[in-house]
Design an enzyme around this catalytic site. Structure first.
Site, PDB file in Angstrom:
ATOM      1  N   PRO A  83       4.619  -5.318  -0.687  1.00 30.01           N
ATOM      2  CA  PRO A  83       4.598  -4.137  -1.619  1.00 30.01           C
ATOM      3  C   PRO A  83       4.579  -4.460  -3.194  1.00 30.01           C
ATOM      4  CG  PRO A  83       6.671  -4.660  -1.209  1.00 30.01           C
ATOM      5  CD  PRO A  83       6.006  -5.431  -0.242  1.00 30.01           C
ATOM      6  N   GLY A  84       3.562  -3.522  -3.660  1.00 27.83           N
ATOM      7  CA  GLY A  84       3.388  -4.004  -5.405  1.00 27.83           C
ATOM      8  C   GLY A  84       3.673  -2.571  -5.908  1.00 27.83           C
ATOM      9  N   ARG A  85       2.820  -1.513  -5.700  1.00 29.82           N
ATOM     10  CA  ARG A  85       3.179  -0.476  -6.538  1.00 29.82           C
ATOM     11  C   ARG A  85       4.204   0.254  -6.171  1.00 29.82           C
ATOM     12  NH1 ARG A  85      -1.299   2.686  -8.047  1.00 29.82           N
ATOM     13  NH2 ARG A  85      -2.639   1.595  -6.546  1.00 29.82           N
ATOM     14  N   CYS A 143     -14.374   3.161 -28.511  1.00 25.18           N
ATOM     15  CA  CYS A 143     -15.823   3.887 -28.554  1.00 25.18           C
ATOM     16  C   CYS A 143     -16.387   3.902 -27.188  1.00 25.18           C
ATOM     17  CB  CYS A 143     -16.760   3.067 -29.478  1.00 25.18           C
ATOM     18  SG  CYS A 143     -16.040   3.069 -31.130  1.00 25.18           S
ATOM     19  N   TYR A 202      -0.135  -1.859 -12.234  1.00 24.65           N
ATOM     20  CA  TYR A 202      -1.507  -1.824 -12.430  1.00 24.65           C
ATOM     21  C   TYR A 202      -1.695  -1.404 -14.056  1.00 24.65           C
ATOM     22  CZ  TYR A 202      -1.588  -2.838  -7.846  1.00 24.65           C
ATOM     23  OH  TYR A 202      -1.327  -3.305  -6.472  1.00 24.65           O
ATOM     24  N   TYR A 224     -10.208   4.608 -12.060  1.00 24.70           N
ATOM     25  CA  TYR A 224      -9.911   5.453 -10.871  1.00 24.70           C
ATOM     26  C   TYR A 224      -9.861   6.851 -11.034  1.00 24.70           C
ATOM     27  CZ  TYR A 224      -7.835   0.626  -9.334  1.00 24.70           C
ATOM     28  OH  TYR A 224      -7.571  -0.691  -9.528  1.00 24.70           O
ATOM     29  N   ARG A 261      -6.203   2.713 -15.648  1.00 26.52           N
ATOM     30  CA  ARG A 261      -6.178   3.385 -14.513  1.00 26.52           C
ATOM     31  C   ARG A 261      -6.852   4.848 -14.720  1.00 26.52           C
ATOM     32  NH1 ARG A 261      -2.184   5.107 -11.911  1.00 26.52           N
ATOM     33  NH2 ARG A 261      -3.296   4.911  -9.771  1.00 26.52           N
ATOM     34  N   GLY A 321       0.837  -1.074   0.028  1.00 28.09           N
ATOM     35  CA  GLY A 321       0.302  -0.112  -0.031  1.00 28.09           C
ATOM     36  C   GLY A 321       0.795   1.147   0.002  1.00 28.09           C
TER      37      GLY A 321
END
Ligand SMILES: *Cc1c(COP(=O)(O)O)cnc(C)c1O
Length: 417
Positions: free
Chosen positions: A273-275, A342, A370, A315, A311, A238
């Protein structure tokens, strides 16, 4: 930094992104091995004060080459499906360093994870405890488990990526943590090893992490009184990154904020951790296909779209879009950078002050997390290729999808004679 300008042209390490776009075409994801490595090591060093295991969140970027680079550095992995488990194994990841998160693990996934010997299942419900118990009993083995608790703290991030409030679907609500642990303790094939907490994504302050940890600390103390002792605490992922003007904590600030609590607990620390490892290790290159200035707005139609990078649409995420090779004497205008899909929601960025011409190459920054993993074939668009830069070398790590491959798994009904 791994993405810098050299004589005005944006580079990934020592490779010109203009040349990479020419060689591999666009849309194209470009990752930097040096950036991935640096972000991993920053986190590793920040937690040097305690026994810890970094488990990279595979869902943020699951390309085999990315996973393999991290595995070689000693990373473990946080997975949420059997598919991600298979990827980690294919990328030579160590199964003993895998934690299995997610709230809907299937029996088949659990069986495979038990067979390869993962470190821990992060369990999110009573029903899931029963399911893991059943599979472990059938295989005549013990399943290491930890409960993902919902500490009910506000991560102060986008509602779609906030997971630690009691109205979210994630985790065991704080008022049933003890009864669920006690229930788990009665199941003979479960081995309680830890406690786990992940409160959301793209957090830009340390306070929610510290607050959540304080709640978990209390839970651990109470569990001890119930005779349930654990060996590790998983602090989730996070940690936020810079997309625009955010000021997220550095790895050291993040670690130091929790250090007193973690040292007091003295348990092994897992993190997911990812991001913070992958986002700023990647960019998406896209070509300006057509310019469509109107009296109301100016649209630059580019060859990447929401199917490549969702993204901004999903979001409302703001991602920086920069020219790979800026023009010297061309007036700037406000442009909406849009795809050719479209859907009105198909945009990468709005109101960007840029000087643009047809065929310019743009880089969408922070696209390593992501990004490709959330891409789709909407509008029958093949997914982008991916490359990884290492110094002055560029390696193709995923082929561009061919159009024929899009229906390779489809079948016509039997044709009448
Ligand atoms: C998404 C997720 C992560 C990774 O989150 P980042 O914000 O990318 O660090 C870690 N753990 C769990 C359980 C997740 O769902």
């Amino acid at each position: 930094m791994s993405f810098t300008r050299q004589q005005g042209t944006l580079h990934a390490e020592n490779c010109s992104l203009e040349q990479i776009a020419q060689q591999f075409s666009t849309p194209l994801y470009v990752y930097s091995k040096a950036a991935l490595t640096q972000h991993y090591l920053d986190m590793h060093q920040a937690f040097e004060f305690i026994d810890h295991q970094i488990c990279f969140a595979v869902k943020s970027n699951s390309n085999l080459a990315v996973l393999n680079v991290l595995a070689k550095l000693g990373a473990g992995f946080d997975i949420v499906t059997g598919g991600e488990l298979a990827r980690v194994l294919a990328a030579d990841g160590d199964p003993a360093k895998i934690v299995f998160s997610g709230l809907g693990k299937t029996e088949a996934d659990i069986e495979k994870a038990l067979q390869v010997g993962i470190a821990c299942f992060n369990v999110e419900s009573h029903a899931e405890l029963d399911r893991i118990q059943n599979v472990a009993a059938r295989l005549n083995t013990q399943a290491p488990i930890s409960l993902r608790v919902n500490p009910d703290v506000d991560a102060k991030t986008h509602p779609y990526i906030s997971t630690g409030l009691k109205e979210n679907k994630f985790g065991i609500p704080s008022d049933s943590v003890f009864s669920t642990y006690q229930y788990a303790a009665t199941l003979p094939n479960l081995n309680i090893v830890g406690i786990d907490c992940h409160i959301g994504s793209q957090l830009t302050e340390t306070k929610p992490f510290v607050d959540a940890l304080a709640r978990v600390e209390l839970m651990i103390a109470e569990l001890k009184q119930l005779g349930i002792t654990i060996q590790h605490i998983d602090i989730g992922g996070g940690l936020g990154v810079v997309y625009k003007d955010e000021t997220p904590p550095s790895a050291v600030e993040y670690a130091n904020a929790m250090r007193p609590q973690l040292e007091k607990l003295g348990l092994k620390v897992y993190m997911e951790p990812g991001r913070s490892i992958s986002a700023n290790a990647g960019v998406l290159l896209t070509k300006v296909d057509l310019l469509k200035p109107t009296n109301h707005r100016n649209f630059a139609i580019v060859d990447a779209a929401m199917n490549d990078l969702i993204r901004p649409s999903l979001y409302d995420a703001w991602m920086d879009i920069v020219p790979v090779k800026p023009h010297q004497d061309l007036e700037t205008k406000q442009w909406d950078i849009v795809g050719a899909i479209c859907e009105t929601g198909d945009f990468l960025g709005k109101d960007r002050e840029l000087s643009l011409q047809q065929n310019d190459i743009l880089a969408v920054l922070g696209a390593g997390a992501y990004g490709f993993v959330m891409s789709s074939n909407y509008n029958s668009r093949g997914r982008a290729a991916e490359v990884m830069v290492d110094g002055d070398q560029v390696y193709l790590i995923r082929d561009r999808e061919t159009i024929e491959s899009l229906w390779a798994n489809e079948h016509l009904l039997p044709q009448e004679a």
